[in-house]
Design a protein around this motif. Sequence first.
Motif, PDB file in Angstrom:
ATOM      1  N   LEU A  88       0.799  -1.225   0.000  1.00  0.00           N
ATOM      2  CA  LEU A  88       0.000   0.000   0.000  1.00  0.00           C
ATOM      3  C   LEU A  88       0.836   1.282   0.000  1.00  0.00           C
ATOM      4  CD1 LEU A  88      -3.027  -0.729   2.381  1.00  0.00           C
ATOM      5  CD2 LEU A  88      -2.937  -0.789  -0.107  1.00  0.00           C
ATOM      6  N   PHE A  89       2.077   1.194   0.476  1.00  0.00           N
ATOM      7  CA  PHE A  89       2.927   2.378   0.570  1.00  0.00           C
ATOM      8  C   PHE A  89       4.221   2.130  -0.219  1.00  0.00           C
ATOM      9  CE2 PHE A  89       0.264   2.384   4.366  1.00  0.00           C
ATOM     10  CZ  PHE A  89      -0.230   3.684   4.371  1.00  0.00           C
ATOM     11  N   PRO A  90       4.411   2.825  -1.336  1.00  0.00           N
ATOM     12  CA  PRO A  90       5.595   2.601  -2.184  1.00  0.00           C
ATOM     13  C   PRO A  90       6.893   2.807  -1.409  1.00  0.00           C
ATOM     14  CG  PRO A  90       3.988   4.009  -3.281  1.00  0.00           C
ATOM     15  CD  PRO A  90       3.527   3.872  -1.874  1.00  0.00           C
ATOM     16  N   LEU A  91       7.799   1.866  -1.561  1.00  0.00           N
ATOM     17  CA  LEU A  91       9.085   1.967  -0.882  1.00  0.00           C
ATOM     18  C   LEU A  91       9.862   3.185  -1.363  1.00  0.00           C
ATOM     19  CD1 LEU A  91      10.335  -1.731  -0.712  1.00  0.00           C
ATOM     20  CD2 LEU A  91      10.160  -0.146   1.218  1.00  0.00           C
ATOM     21  N   ASN A  92      10.482   3.839  -0.383  1.00  0.00           N
ATOM     22  CA  ASN A  92      11.319   5.013  -0.598  1.00  0.00           C
ATOM     23  C   ASN A  92      10.554   6.241  -1.073  1.00  0.00           C
ATOM     24  OD1 ASN A  92      13.601   3.466   0.140  1.00  0.00           O
ATOM     25  ND2 ASN A  92      13.808   2.722  -1.963  1.00  0.00           N
ATOM     26  N   LYS A  93       9.237   6.108  -1.217  1.00  0.00           N
ATOM     27  CA  LYS A  93       8.384   7.259  -1.502  1.00  0.00           C
ATOM     28  C   LYS A  93       7.472   7.540  -0.310  1.00  0.00           C
ATOM     29  CE  LYS A  93       8.337   6.789  -6.543  1.00  0.00           C
ATOM     30  NZ  LYS A  93       7.485   6.617  -7.757  1.00  0.00           N
ATOM     31  N   GLN A  94       6.893   6.469   0.231  1.00  0.00           N
ATOM     32  CA  GLN A  94       6.064   6.608   1.426  1.00  0.00           C
ATOM     33  C   GLN A  94       6.466   5.655   2.547  1.00  0.00           C
ATOM     34  OE1 GLN A  94       1.820   6.794  -0.437  1.00  0.00           O
ATOM     35  NE2 GLN A  94       1.728   7.964   1.475  1.00  0.00           N
ATOM     36  N   LEU A  95       7.427   4.801   2.284  1.00  0.00           N
ATOM     37  CA  LEU A  95       7.910   3.872   3.308  1.00  0.00           C
ATOM     38  C   LEU A  95       9.414   3.711   3.154  1.00  0.00           C
ATOM     39  CD1 LEU A  95       7.550   1.735   5.551  1.00  0.00           C
ATOM     40  CD2 LEU A  95       7.046   0.062   3.750  1.00  0.00           C
ATOM     41  N   PHE A  96      10.131   4.007   4.242  1.00  0.00           N
ATOM     42  CA  PHE A  96      11.589   3.870   4.230  1.00  0.00           C
ATOM     43  C   PHE A  96      12.010   2.948   5.358  1.00  0.00           C
ATOM     44  CE2 PHE A  96      15.929   5.184   5.425  1.00  0.00           C
ATOM     45  CZ  PHE A  96      16.558   5.068   4.193  1.00  0.00           C
ATOM     46  N   ILE A  97      12.905   1.999   5.046  1.00  0.00           N
ATOM     47  CA  ILE A  97      13.395   1.045   6.032  1.00  0.00           C
ATOM     48  C   ILE A  97      14.716   1.559   6.592  1.00  0.00           C
ATOM     49  CG2 ILE A  97      13.951  -1.364   6.507  1.00  0.00           C
ATOM     50  CD1 ILE A  97      11.074  -0.827   5.519  1.00  0.00           C
ATOM     51  N   VAL A  98      14.754   1.810   7.887  1.00  0.00           N
ATOM     52  CA  VAL A  98      15.926   2.357   8.562  1.00  0.00           C
ATOM     53  C   VAL A  98      16.778   1.222   9.116  1.00  0.00           C
ATOM     54  CG1 VAL A  98      16.726   3.880  10.418  1.00  0.00           C
ATOM     55  CG2 VAL A  98      14.601   4.415   9.186  1.00  0.00           C
TER      56      VAL A  98
END
Length: 328
Positions: free
Chosen positions: A225-235
């Motif tokens: 549902l949330f595009p990686l690195n646009k709306q979701l970032f893994i730290v």
Amino acid sequence: MSFKPELSKWKPCVSFVVFIAFVAALGLHVSDKIDIRIENINSNVSQQNVEQYLDHPKTSECRNGTERRLPKVIIIGFSKCGTDALVKILDIHPDIVAHTWDPVEVNYFNAPNYDSIGVSKYLSKMPCSTAAQMALEKSIYVQNYKSVQRIKDLLGKNVKLLAIVRNPVYSAMSSFIQQHIYHNRYRNVTFEESVLNLSTGTVNISVQHIFHGIFINRLRPWVELFPLNKQLFIVDGERLVKNPFPELQLIENYLGLEHKIPRDALLYNKKKGFYCFRSPNTLAYRCLSKRKGRAHPEISPEIEQILKDFFKPYNKMLFEIIGRKLDW
């Protein structure tokens, strides 16, 4: 209680090798089975606690042109991976205003009675910010699949999510210590006895501090549902502890912010084993509470390697999805 390993009870055998091979080959299938357990356990956020907190009046009124706004940034997890530290550090940035007072976690999207609470109560718990600033809150939403759609429905494309992960072997140790000290669990059990069947050498995949480290399971619906690195970032939580500034700059880039967290805002505390921090225009450094940075249980290199081998196929799937190899 001693956290030292009782190696005399552990006997490696062929069955463990077969088990690891099975997990590596059928990781996604095994993970799907665990999904049900994760959802059932982590959806049990206390309705009474959420209601009492959301019903509590605001501590102060907003001033100087600020107001309470829906969050533009949410740290959704993972537990025992450094979420508290991440909130404190990001709050140093002048363009971020974080919810940092107790209780730190609002848990609005986790609430069992979410549909009846109303967004106004949630809004009342947000920090005062200007239109140019990003309001931030942190709650472990990643452990409740219902929160995914709820956040999407309310905040849509106006929110950016952060999920912090770390070496699952270390997060398992940290979770074990917390359960032992604060939840009165594993009183007569060593860490090794809790994570391994010491007679067969197989990993106890059903215990909380093991299956919580299979990050890929809980991230799947969020990535959809949330595009990686646009709306979701893994730290990378390990990097945040050992060398935070490169990771912080990646977060600033993701959020579309200038690099405004100064290097002298963080100071490494050798005794605690992590960084302490200070806000701009203050001299004193503040560290996380005594509940953070506790010593991990002592385990042998052999058992640590067993756990690394167990998590390896799941970590590989995680790295493939996020397009980034973390140094675990």
